[in-house]
Design a protein around this motif. Structure first.
Motif, PDB file in Angstrom:
ATOM      1  N   ASP A  71      55.133 -84.447 -12.507  1.00 39.50           N
ATOM      2  CA  ASP A  71      55.722 -83.736 -11.377  1.00 39.50           C
ATOM      3  C   ASP A  71      56.275 -82.407 -11.860  1.00 39.50           C
ATOM      4  OD1 ASP A  71      56.954 -82.819  -9.154  1.00 39.50           O
ATOM      5  OD2 ASP A  71      58.080 -84.645  -8.707  1.00 39.50           O
ATOM      6  N   ASN A 119      54.265 -84.504  -2.116  1.00 39.13           N
ATOM      7  CA  ASN A 119      53.547 -84.560  -3.394  1.00 39.13           C
ATOM      8  C   ASN A 119      52.788 -85.876  -3.537  1.00 39.13           C
ATOM      9  OD1 ASN A 119      54.307 -82.106  -4.479  1.00 39.13           O
ATOM     10  ND2 ASN A 119      56.175 -82.910  -5.421  1.00 39.13           N
ATOM     11  N   THR A 134      51.378 -80.967  -7.661  1.00 39.69           N
ATOM     12  CA  THR A 134      52.791 -80.607  -7.769  1.00 39.69           C
ATOM     13  C   THR A 134      52.968 -79.137  -8.145  1.00 39.69           C
ATOM     14  OG1 THR A 134      52.858 -81.395 -10.052  1.00 39.69           O
ATOM     15  CG2 THR A 134      53.504 -82.946  -8.354  1.00 39.69           C
TER      16      THR A 134
END
Lengths: 349, 501
Positions: A71, A119, A134
């Motif tokens: 992420d 996401n 991301t």
């Protein structure tokens, strides 16, 4: 199992202790903790406080990495939650009331939770590679934060909000309790429910997990949500520290530190098995290192070089090959005890 | 003598995997290595190919004593290996895979045109007429296996080790492979061949070496040893009684009421043509057909691993949508994939975790399987399926194929299914474990479980099933009632028939 965990986490803990020792020797004041008005002060306490945002982000990152993901948007999400919370407070007629602050915090965290789910949607439903999915928000996030604040760095005065990162509770920094709370809640949820093992299962073999009936999609989706939520809380802590929503600098590069902390802790970027305890230690290593470098008078711009050194040392120490090699040049140890893992693999079919 | 291994011992903690084994491989012969899983076949191969260091003994290659400290050493000694699991790079092209490390260099680095041309020559030597520029992943597992072999030919090996190369090939592909093996033998290459298919061993090999429990049982010329004696030597006891299973096919199935599963015109474009299938409680329905005939595809559609674009599925008489594995699990349908490693086991988790995974998935993440229940499941199946080693905390990837298969069976049985779909449950496992799995399937069906059983080994299908659906070219070509004593040859005839399809 417990033995294995100990084994894996040994090196990061060793590195952390070495850092603390280095500090303690070079400046004896490092270990000293003073009490003022019932509140604790000192370098160690600072580390506990300042590590809180990274701790939150890194915990979320651990879960994401366990599912083979990553992420990159956590820093941008910090900027967003700070922007939302501070805009609400500054627009409010009662910026000092507890109610306003609570609403602001909840709104900021809720928004990043939603962004986290976005996401997750891109990764688990649409099937975009996590690094790209991301990256979108990483790039767009700070712009969104600027849109929310109208292009300004919003500043506020609000005692309850300042409490978040600057305040104290029973002698310890309030922010420390926030990260402690996150560690406890996540550890409990992950290990008391089946979320941990199912996440690992999805990370190790997604297709086999799907065929076994595991809701892989739901799990992957939700870890990004959790990561967003934690990044939101981290953004609140950050903005509370400077009492300003600085869209350009909030949580800058924190995604890299978080990935570093996860890897230092012993979780593989390949996904699968993860260790939250390792991540916690990894965060403390990074924070202690930052504090050490500041103390040594090294310009902050050079900090990454030192981080890189620590990463190399810890990663080398964790490498199976290096350990085998070390055990070979130390003839007193029998090779069977130091190369447990590869030997197990060798048990024939 | 091409390779001589003398007094080879390899030890792992607590296990003596090889104990003073002698082995000789001559130039220009095909030599089969036989033994049950755990007998030491893989270990011996890995000692020869430099994967494992040997604890004692000596290895001579072409008259020179060698010490291998890695696979590169063995390769430079002229030993090439093709493993059971394809070891190629799926994201590279066929030609790149074949020529990897042996690319033709031109004036400006690699001359790709020449490299691909050479790759094409090597491929055509194996009778493979495929475009070397096509991505490897666009080819079936079987073709990939052949590509892996042509890779070994490229390095001009003197010793070729083939570890279960045929386990995913169909008959015509096996023929092709054997033709290549014979050609290489005539060029004086020494070939070490490992397979679980005894037919193939008798067909192709000149000599056999049998291992049992890490020791050498003996070396024989193929003509010297009849099949029952061979099996007895491998197992160290008389042939496993398959008679009790033999009766399974004659069991009378009550075909009244609703079947466990009724499939009506289920199909998917480009995968299989619409077909029907019923499975009644207690019935074993066999699916017979070649690789690619649609048997795996049908199983995956029924389970919801792939999504059908045509037809309906009824479970216990009511129409249901089984569009994901999740739905099927809720309807107590279980599916064990043919690809144990990629679609079955979760390698880095323990045996216990793998075993409980099915039940856990069904309960959802929030309600963890309580410790007591978990221990009970593990204890029950460790014993009843005789999983070895009896250590629930071992990582599943360290178990032998047969034991992994048993753990996967346990995973499904613990969810208390009404229908069990088994795709090649006996592939790549030893004779003893094969018999055990078959006996288990037969017993489960006797207790009322519906089973769909897929296997390339037709005698297994014939032995177990009460009904057999024969597939060819994505069509169902026959439904056979096995009480009329269907013969393997009958099925082969149906499969082989050149039809309108």
């Amino acid at each position: 199992m417990r033995k294995l965990l100990k084994h894996r986490i040994l090196w990061p803990i060793g590195a952390l202790l070495a850092l603390v020792l280095l500090n303690a020797v070079s400046r004896p004041s490092f270990l000293s903790i003073t009490v003022r008005d019932g509140e604790l002060y000192g370098s160690l306490i600072d580390i506990l406080r300042n590590s809180a945002p990274l701790m939150l982000v890194a915990l979320g990152m651990t879960l994401v990495i366990a599912t083979r993901g990553i992420d990159l948007s956590v820093g941008a999400q910090m900027a967003i939650s700070g922007a939302v919370a501070l805009t609400i407070i500054s627009d409010s007629k009662t910026p000092g009331s507890l109610g306003t602050v609570a609403v602001a915090i909840l709104a900021g965290v809720a928004i990043t939770f939603i962004f986290g789910l976005w996401n997750g949607f891109l990764v688990s439903v649409v099937g975009i590679q996590p690094i790209i999915a991301t990256l979108v928000l990483m790039l767009a996030g700070r712009g969104i934060a600027l849109l929310i604040t109208g292009g300004f760095i919003t500043t506020i005065t609000s005692a309850p909000y300042a409490q978040m990162s600057q305040g104290y509770l029973i002698g310890f920094p309030f922010a420390f309790f926030v990260s402690l709370g996150a560690i406890l809640v996540i550890s409990l949820v992950v290990r008391r429910t089946a979320l941990g093992v199912l996440t690992e299962s999805v990370g190790i073999n997604p297709e086999a997990s799907r065929l076994a009936g595991v809701r892989s999609r739901g799990i992957v989706w939700s870890v990004y949500g959790v990561s967003g939520l934690l990044a939101g809380v981290a953004g609140i802590l950050y903005s509370s520290n400077i009492m300003a929503a600085d869209a350009n600098n909030a949580g800058i590069n924190i995604e890299l530190d978080a990935i570093l902390a996860v890897v230092l802790g012993g979780t593989s970027l390949a996904g699968g098995k993860f260790t939250l305890a390792g991540t916690v230690v990894g965060v403390f290593i990074i924070q202690t290192l930052t504090s050490t470098i500041t103390f040594l008078g090294v310009p902050p711009a050079v900090t990454p070089v030192f981080k890189a050194l620590v990463v190399i040392v810890v990663c080398l120490a964790q490498s199976r090959r290096v350990r085998e090699w070390l055990s070979r040049i130390r003839p007193t140890r029998t090779p069977t005890t130091t190369t447990t893992t590869p030997v197990v693999e060798r048990i024939p079919a | 003598m091409s390779v001589v291994m003398r007094g080879i011992s390899v030890e792992f903690p607590g296990v003596k995997a090889l104990d003073g084994v002698d082995f000789a491989l001559r130039s220009g012969e095909i030599h089969s290595l036989l033994g049950e899983n755990g007998a030491g076949k893989s270990t011996l191969i890995k000692a020869l190919t430099g994967v494992y260091p040997i604890d004692s003994g000596r290895i001579e290659v072409a008259g020179r004593e060698r010490t291998f400290t890695g696979t590169a050493d063995a390769q430079s000694a002229g030993i090439a290996t093709v493993y059971q699991e394809v070891n190629l790079c799926a994201n590279l092209s066929v030609g790149e895979n074949v020529m990897l490390g042996n690319e033709v260099s031109g004036r400006f680095g690699i001359d790709w045109r020449a490299t691909y041309a050479r790759a094409r020559t090597f491929l055509s030597q194996l009778g493979l007429d495929i475009d070397p520029r096509s991505p490897l992943s666009s080819h079936s597992l079987a073709i990939q296996q052949l590509i892996a072999i042509s890779r070994a030919v490229v390095v001009d090996c003197r010793v070729l080790v083939l570890d279960e190369p045929t386990s995913s090939l169909d008959r015509s592909e096996v023929d092709r492979l054997f033709a290549v093996m014979r050609r290489l033998r005539d060029q004086n290459v020494a070939i070490l061949f490992v397979s679980h298919f005894l037919d193939q061993i008798y067909e192709i090999s000149d000599r056999m070496t049998i291992l049992r429990n890490g020791r050498l049982e003996g070396e024989y010329l193929v003509g010297e040893l009849e099949r029952p004696q061979l099996i007895a030597k491998m197992l160290g006891r008389e042939l496993v009684e398959l008679d009790s299973i033999g009766r399974s096919s004659e069991r009378v199935i009550e075909r009244t009421g609703d079947p466990v599963l009724r499939v009506l015109a289920l199909g998917k474009r480009g995968s299989i043509e619409p077909m029907d299938l019923d499975v009644y409680p207690g019935e074993v329905v066999g699916l017979a057909g070649l690789l690619g005939s649609g048997r795996t595809e049908l199983a995956r559609l029924i389970y919801g691993a792939d999504r059908a674009d045509h037809g309906t599925v009824q479970v216990h008489g009511s129409t249901t949508r089984l569009s994901t594995p999740r739905h099927s699990v809720e309807h107590r349908i279980a599916f064990s994939s043919e690809d144990r490693r990629a679609e079955g086991i979760i390698g880095d988790l323990t045996v216990a975790e793998n075993m409980v995974l099915g039940v856990q998935a069904k309960r959802g993440w929030f309600r963890r399987v309580p410790r007591a229940r978990r221990d009970q499941i593990v204890d029950q199946y460790m014993d009843s399926l005789q999983i070895r080693p009896r250590n629930p905390q071992a990582l599943i990837r360290n178990l032998s194929g047969g034991n992994q298969q048993k753990v996967l069976l346990a995973r499904w049985l613990a969810t208390d299914p009404v229908l069990l779909i088994l795709d090649e449950p006996t592939r790549g496992i030893d004779v003893g474990a094969k018999a055990e799995i078959q006996r288990l399937v037969s017993e489960l069906a006797e207790r009322g479980l519906g089973v769909i059983f897929i296997s390339s080994e037709l005698d297994e299908v014939v032995r177990l099933s009460q009904r057999i659906a024969v597939l060819r070219d994505r069509h169902k070509v026959a439904d056979l009632d096995n009480r009329q004593n269907v013969d393997v040859d009958d099925i082969v005839a149906l499969i082989a028939k050149e039809g309108a399809a």
